[in-house]
Enzyme design. Structure first.
Site, mmCIF file in Angstrom:
data_model
loop_
_atom_site.group_PDB
_atom_site.id
_atom_site.type_symbol
_atom_site.label_atom_id
_atom_site.label_comp_id
_atom_site.label_asym_id
_atom_site.label_seq_id
_atom_site.Cartn_x
_atom_site.Cartn_y
_atom_site.Cartn_z
ATOM 1 N N ARG A 48 0.740 -1.104 -0.127
ATOM 2 C CA ARG A 48 0.089 -0.114 0.117
ATOM 3 C C ARG A 48 0.895 1.399 0.103
ATOM 4 N NH1 ARG A 48 -1.932 2.327 3.889
ATOM 5 N NH2 ARG A 48 -1.331 0.696 5.276
ATOM 6 N N TYR A 102 -16.267 9.682 -19.038
ATOM 7 C CA TYR A 102 -16.837 8.350 -18.422
ATOM 8 C C TYR A 102 -17.624 8.490 -17.419
ATOM 9 C CZ TYR A 102 -16.153 3.771 -16.744
ATOM 10 O OH TYR A 102 -16.295 2.576 -16.304
ATOM 11 N N ASP A 174 -7.938 11.964 -18.909
ATOM 12 C CA ASP A 174 -8.213 10.542 -18.977
ATOM 13 C C ASP A 174 -7.730 10.405 -20.231
ATOM 14 O OD1 ASP A 174 -9.155 8.057 -19.466
ATOM 15 O OD2 ASP A 174 -10.995 8.294 -17.812
ATOM 16 N N LYS A 199 -8.456 -1.106 -19.925
ATOM 17 C CA LYS A 199 -8.711 -1.215 -21.110
ATOM 18 C C LYS A 199 -7.553 -1.484 -21.956
ATOM 19 C CE LYS A 199 -12.462 -0.063 -19.359
ATOM 20 N NZ LYS A 199 -13.061 1.375 -19.007
HETATM 21 C C1 LIG Z 1 -13.225 1.889 -17.864
HETATM 22 C C2 LIG Z 1 -12.864 3.509 -17.970
HETATM 23 C C3 LIG Z 1 -12.562 4.038 -16.535
HETATM 24 C C4 LIG Z 1 -12.788 3.543 -15.359
HETATM 25 O O1 LIG Z 1 -11.987 2.215 -15.341
HETATM 26 P P1 LIG Z 1 -12.127 1.012 -14.357
HETATM 27 O O2 LIG Z 1 -10.972 0.058 -14.613
HETATM 28 O O3 LIG Z 1 -13.296 0.290 -14.771
HETATM 29 O O4 LIG Z 1 -12.405 1.442 -12.797
HETATM 30 C C5 LIG Z 1 -12.244 5.616 -16.754
HETATM 31 N N1 LIG Z 1 -12.330 6.006 -17.840
HETATM 32 C C6 LIG Z 1 -12.433 5.581 -18.969
HETATM 33 C C7 LIG Z 1 -12.273 6.492 -20.167
HETATM 34 C C8 LIG Z 1 -13.024 4.329 -19.010
HETATM 35 O O5 LIG Z 1 -13.033 3.747 -20.253
#
Ligand SMILES: *Cc1c(COP(=O)(O)O)cnc(C)c1O
Length: 382
Positions: A48, A102, A174, A199
């Site tokens: 952690r 998102y 993001d 992703k």
């Molecule tokens: C899936 C996603 C998230 C969140 O990610 P998790 O791994 O599901 O917590 C944030 N931003 C975007 C653009 C995403 O596609």
């Protein structure tokens, strides 16, 4: 190992790896220990504290790809988003947030920020002046996401970064949809880059992870907050993520190529009325995308003619899977009206351009001709 002069594919394959000094094996060993010495050591290691050998290894790889000084892996994309936001924002501060973001990030802001005394404004559009209009005297951070979900709209990264600098405001992006192969926002002036590594970085639909990358100064704050919030990634998952990123470059190049070919193909189908893909010259933001992206990505969306049955179309697909997530090597498709945008009324959805027949398509790395045949056969009798 990390050589600054390396190309992106060499970074993917080699940067960050742990040399196996004991046996000379070709890949990073996995160190699962949760207990390390505290006496006579420079670094007190603990999962952690985000400083186990495997956490640091994958962090070095992501930092190299994002042209950041430091990167940290997290247990999910939302652990990365929440830790980064709470590291920067305190009670009384204000954040300007892009309107198309998102769903999980949107929920975090509207459900948690009021309780913590953090103020927020969503933009009305995606132009730089839309962001400028929302800036207040207590604005600390501007948050963007480009390309956006599900319409693949593009935000002017450099424009927003410059605006923020004029006002001495930090910026966060993001970068999930683009991946660092297609977009390196730090080069365009952004301060903090966030990923859902679930992703493209993971890419095989079997890892839940996230990442934050920035300067050493900002990452010190993120690190401090992360110890309190506890969203650390396990060493085994760090290893899997490191392994996945070795092929990120080749995967994303293939996603880019397939998505471009699919977008052009879909655009020619009489039963498909609209196609949204930044690589199409018909896309509203094509020029902006060309100016700031190295590739246009594997995500696109398209609209079936409104007389067609969009549910039946998905049921008739044989290869492309209707599925919640995205960015895997396999092609998946999703109906935003029934998932991410289900809570909006049909009128609200129409207002933001997400019609009830709009499908989001995560184009995989299969042979394009097989994907095209699948779409054609599924359109029959819809
Ligand atoms: C899936 C996603 C998230 C969140 O990610 P998790 O791994 O599901 O917590 C944030 N931003 C975007 C653009 C995403 O596609």
């Amino acid at each position: 190992m990390n050589s600054k002069k390396w190309g992106v594919h060499t970074h993917c394959t080699h940067t960050g790896e742990i040399n196996d000094l004991q046996y000379g094996g070709a890949v990073s060993p996995i160190f699962m220990a949760t207990s390390y010495p505290y006496m006579d050591v420079d670094v007190k290691r603990y999962p952690r504290y985000f400083n186990t050998p495997n956490q640091e290894a994958v962090g070095r790889k992501i930092a190299a790809l994002e042209h950041a000084e430091i990167a940290m892996p997290f247990a999910s994309g939302m652990a990365a988003v929440s830790t980064a936001l709470f590291a920067i924002l305190s009670a009384g501060d204000h954040i300007v947030v892009q309107n198309e973001i998102y769903g999980g990030t949107f929920n975090l802001i509207i459900e948690e920020f009021n309780k913590m005394g953090i103020h927020y404004s969503f933009t009305k559009g995606l132009t730089v002046s839309d962001f400028e209009q929302e800036i207040k005297s207590n604005t600390k951070l501007i948050y963007i996401e480009t390309p956006s979900n599900p319409l693949l709209s593009i935000t002017d990264i450099k424009g927003v970064a410059n605006l923020a600098k004029q006002h001495q405001i930090l910026t966060a992006i993001d970068n999930t949809f683009a991946s660092p192969i297609n977009q390196t926002p730090i080069d365009l002036g952004i301060d903090i880059v966030i990923h859902s590594a679930t992703k493209y970085l993971g890419g095989h639909s079997d890892i839940s992870a996230g990442a934050v990358a920035s300067t050493a100064e900002i990452m010190e704050k993120v690190w401090h907050k992360s110890k309190n919030l506890g969203g650390n990634l396990s060493d085994f998952m760090c290893y899997l993520l490191e392994r996945s990123i070795k092929t990120l470059g080749v995967r994303v190049e293939r996603h880019n190529k397939n998505a471009q070919e699919m977008a052009e193909f879909l655009q020619e189908q009489p039963l498909i009325t609209k196609v949204f893909y930044p690589g199409l010259t018909s896309h509203r933001d094509h020029e902006l995308a060309t100016s700031q992206m190295h590739g246009f990505g594997g995500m696109l969306s398209f609209e079936l003619k409104d007389t067609l049955d969009v549910i039946k179309f998905q049921q008739q697909l044989k290869l492309i899977k209707p599925s919640m997530s995205l960015a895997g090597v396999e092609s998946t498709i999703l109906l935003p009206a029934k998932t991410s945008h289900a809570l909006l009324s049909p009128e609200q959805r129409t207002d933001i351009g997400v019609s009830d027949n709009l499908l989001r398509f995560s184009v995989g790395i299969e042979d394009v001709k097989d994907l095209q045949e699948d779409i054609l056969q599924a359109l029959v009798g819809c």
